[in-house]
Design a protein around this motif. Sequence first.
Motif, PDB file in Angstrom:
ATOM      1  N   PHE A  42      48.568  46.145  48.947  1.00 60.61           N
ATOM      2  CA  PHE A  42      47.022  46.120  48.830  1.00 60.61           C
ATOM      3  C   PHE A  42      47.648  45.786  49.872  1.00 60.61           C
ATOM      4  CE2 PHE A  42      46.734  42.034  46.674  1.00 60.61           C
ATOM      5  CZ  PHE A  42      46.075  40.901  47.704  1.00 60.61           C
ATOM      6  N   GLU A  43      46.659  46.285  51.027  1.00 59.16           N
ATOM      7  CA  GLU A  43      46.410  45.722  52.535  1.00 59.16           C
ATOM      8  C   GLU A  43      44.798  45.051  53.153  1.00 59.16           C
ATOM      9  OE1 GLU A  43      46.070  49.053  55.332  1.00 59.16           O
ATOM     10  OE2 GLU A  43      47.859  49.550  54.238  1.00 59.16           O
ATOM     11  N   LEU A  44      45.178  43.753  53.477  1.00 66.16           N
ATOM     12  CA  LEU A  44      44.029  43.184  53.738  1.00 66.16           C
ATOM     13  C   LEU A  44      44.001  43.053  55.233  1.00 66.16           C
ATOM     14  CD1 LEU A  44      41.738  41.178  52.853  1.00 66.16           C
ATOM     15  CD2 LEU A  44      43.118  40.103  52.880  1.00 66.16           C
ATOM     16  N   GLY A  45      42.398  43.710  56.064  1.00 69.61           N
ATOM     17  CA  GLY A  45      42.723  43.801  57.609  1.00 69.61           C
ATOM     18  C   GLY A  45      43.963  44.623  58.315  1.00 69.61           C
ATOM     19  N   ILE A  50      51.831  41.806  48.897  1.00 66.98           N
ATOM     20  CA  ILE A  50      52.230  42.169  47.887  1.00 66.98           C
ATOM     21  C   ILE A  50      53.020  41.248  46.937  1.00 66.98           C
ATOM     22  CG2 ILE A  50      54.441  42.774  47.159  1.00 66.98           C
ATOM     23  CD1 ILE A  50      55.712  43.893  49.414  1.00 66.98           C
ATOM     24  N   GLU A  51      52.124  41.282  45.521  1.00 65.19           N
ATOM     25  CA  GLU A  51      51.460  40.654  45.303  1.00 65.19           C
ATOM     26  C   GLU A  51      53.004  40.347  43.606  1.00 65.19           C
ATOM     27  OE1 GLU A  51      47.696  38.714  41.897  1.00 65.19           O
ATOM     28  OE2 GLU A  51      47.846  41.319  42.742  1.00 65.19           O
ATOM     29  N   ALA A  52      52.121  39.538  42.804  1.00 62.84           N
ATOM     30  CA  ALA A  52      53.411  40.016  41.503  1.00 62.84           C
ATOM     31  C   ALA A  52      51.865  38.607  40.118  1.00 62.84           C
ATOM     32  CB  ALA A  52      54.765  39.359  41.226  1.00 62.84           C
ATOM     33  N   ALA A  53      51.974  39.537  39.163  1.00 61.41           N
ATOM     34  CA  ALA A  53      51.554  39.091  38.269  1.00 61.41           C
ATOM     35  C   ALA A  53      51.462  39.549  36.758  1.00 61.41           C
ATOM     36  CB  ALA A  53      49.470  39.975  38.926  1.00 61.41           C
ATOM     37  N   GLU A  54      51.915  38.226  35.917  1.00 62.09           N
ATOM     38  CA  GLU A  54      52.298  38.520  34.981  1.00 62.09           C
ATOM     39  C   GLU A  54      51.110  39.176  33.638  1.00 62.09           C
ATOM     40  OE1 GLU A  54      51.554  36.125  30.892  1.00 62.09           O
ATOM     41  OE2 GLU A  54      50.882  35.922  32.704  1.00 62.09           O
ATOM     42  N   PHE A  99      41.222  40.745  39.992  1.00 62.35           N
ATOM     43  CA  PHE A  99      40.447  41.395  41.123  1.00 62.35           C
ATOM     44  C   PHE A  99      41.910  41.854  42.002  1.00 62.35           C
ATOM     45  CE2 PHE A  99      39.952  42.383  45.834  1.00 62.35           C
ATOM     46  CZ  PHE A  99      38.841  43.256  45.609  1.00 62.35           C
ATOM     47  N   LEU A 100      42.828  41.069  42.132  1.00 61.81           N
ATOM     48  CA  LEU A 100      43.850  41.118  42.815  1.00 61.81           C
ATOM     49  C   LEU A 100      44.851  42.426  42.185  1.00 61.81           C
ATOM     50  CD1 LEU A 100      44.669  37.778  44.943  1.00 61.81           C
ATOM     51  CD2 LEU A 100      44.088  39.665  45.872  1.00 61.81           C
ATOM     52  N   SER A 101      45.199  42.390  40.751  1.00 62.20           N
ATOM     53  CA  SER A 101      46.062  43.145  40.074  1.00 62.20           C
ATOM     54  C   SER A 101      44.929  43.875  39.055  1.00 62.20           C
ATOM     55  CB  SER A 101      46.998  42.343  39.079  1.00 62.20           C
ATOM     56  OG  SER A 101      45.482  41.401  38.430  1.00 62.20           O
ATOM     57  N   ASN A 102      44.197  44.069  39.631  1.00 67.31           N
ATOM     58  CA  ASN A 102      43.748  45.641  39.387  1.00 67.31           C
ATOM     59  C   ASN A 102      43.116  44.953  38.050  1.00 67.31           C
ATOM     60  OD1 ASN A 102      41.575  47.444  39.828  1.00 67.31           O
ATOM     61  ND2 ASN A 102      43.258  49.154  39.948  1.00 67.31           N
ATOM     62  N   THR A 103      42.967  43.779  37.444  1.00 66.65           N
ATOM     63  CA  THR A 103      42.597  44.363  36.026  1.00 66.65           C
ATOM     64  C   THR A 103      41.396  44.323  35.408  1.00 66.65           C
ATOM     65  OG1 THR A 103      44.664  42.985  35.626  1.00 66.65           O
ATOM     66  CG2 THR A 103      42.748  42.494  33.650  1.00 66.65           C
ATOM     67  N   ARG A 104      40.414  44.993  35.109  1.00 67.66           N
ATOM     68  CA  ARG A 104      39.036  45.316  34.566  1.00 67.66           C
ATOM     69  C   ARG A 104      38.756  44.341  33.131  1.00 67.66           C
ATOM     70  NH1 ARG A 104      39.880  51.432  36.595  1.00 67.66           N
ATOM     71  NH2 ARG A 104      39.230  50.782  38.882  1.00 67.66           N
ATOM     72  N   ARG A 105      39.945  44.229  32.451  1.00 67.49           N
ATOM     73  CA  ARG A 105      39.545  43.017  31.422  1.00 67.49           C
ATOM     74  C   ARG A 105      40.180  42.466  31.343  1.00 67.49           C
ATOM     75  NH1 ARG A 105      39.373  47.726  27.181  1.00 67.49           N
ATOM     76  NH2 ARG A 105      40.308  49.377  27.943  1.00 67.49           N
TER      77      ARG A 105
END
Length: 105
Positions: A42-45, A50-54, A99-105
């Motif tokens: 994602f872009e911030l400014g 780039i982020e990795a999430a379990e 939020f950063l991994s677009n997880t809504r639940r």
Amino acid sequence: VERATEESYTGRRFEHICTRGPAEYETTPVTCRREVCGVYMFELGDMCIIEAAEIDCVSREKDGRSETMELKCMVEPTNESMKNSFANVKALKWWIQSFLSNTRR
């Protein structure tokens, strides 16, 4: 250290039970050696991050989409210090992670 290890194991065990059928979770050992991770960009400014999430599990929706889900367990806060710690630290960390991994639940 022992309590922290036990609490970490409790979370893994909770995920293990929630994401498998009864026959499988009773016979398959809990391990932290295997995980599923998602990589997100994602872009911030003007920065590209780039982020990795379990990923704990994926829900297959009726319309064919897949949504990632984050499973959490915790000890119920029993005093003001624990309640404040949850409200000011833990809940915020969980929200940012989701939020950063677009997880809504």
